[in-house]
Design a protein around this motif. Sequence first.
Motif, short mmCIF file in Angstrom:
data_model
loop_
_atom_site.label_atom_id
_atom_site.label_comp_id
_atom_site.label_asym_id
_atom_site.label_seq_id
_atom_site.Cartn_x
_atom_site.Cartn_y
_atom_site.Cartn_z
N SER A 1 4.03 12.07 3.36
CA SER A 1 4.07 10.63 3.08
C SER A 1 5.49 10.08 3.11
CB SER A 1 3.45 10.34 1.71
OG SER A 1 2.10 10.71 1.71
N TRP B 1 0.84 4.12 -2.82
CA TRP B 1 0.51 5.50 -2.42
C TRP B 1 1.65 6.46 -2.78
CZ3 TRP B 1 -2.97 8.95 -1.32
CH2 TRP B 1 -2.63 10.10 -0.62
N LEU C 1 -6.50 2.65 0.08
CA LEU C 1 -5.17 2.44 0.65
C LEU C 1 -5.11 2.90 2.10
CD1 LEU C 1 -2.90 3.52 -2.33
CD2 LEU C 1 -3.36 1.19 -1.54
N SER D 1 0.83 -1.21 0.00
CA SER D 1 0.00 0.00 0.00
C SER D 1 0.86 1.26 0.00
CB SER D 1 -0.92 0.01 1.22
OG SER D 1 -1.81 -1.08 1.15
N SER E 1 -6.79 6.03 -3.27
CA SER E 1 -6.15 6.53 -2.05
C SER E 1 -6.91 6.16 -0.78
CB SER E 1 -6.01 8.05 -2.11
OG SER E 1 -5.15 8.42 -3.14
#
Length: 166
Positions: free
Chosen positions: A149, A18, A60, A14, A57
């Motif tokens: 992120s 992402w 995820l 994931s 998204s």
Amino acid sequence: MWLYLVCLLFHILSAMIWVGGMIFYVIVIMPVIRNPKLKDQKLTLLQLTALQFRSISYFLFLIFITSGFGMLYAKGYLAYGEMISFFTSKIGYMFTLKIGLFLILFLSSVYHDFVSGPKTFVYLEKDSIQYERYRKLSGFFGRFNLLLSLGITILGILVSRGVSVF
């Protein structure tokens, strides 16, 4: 042990999708839509790719939450008595920081995806000043989400190796 490995696999895959998707967006999609040959299709391409990535998204995000807590459960950190000692340890602080940043990322993504992004397209034809404002705001939140992120990814790698910055 199997639960931990399955959760870890889903968590890593994931994260790859992402972060990789956001980097792909920045280094491939954005330069392509700036090409003068796509002048008439650029906004449609941008909007369609944004909507597609948005739908992926939030799926995820659900996998991140489920697999993350699944890994904690499999390691026994969520058991009564262990939870307090885990969350007050140096690695527990790192995990708490990671979860805090994830919550900020989630809220920032919700704002980007459901407020500033859509308003950019709404104001495109109606109000050039508002359009420019929301276009810049959407760009800021997109970059912010990417950097956040990457930070969360680095924290995840450190935590999984037992390294703490505290």
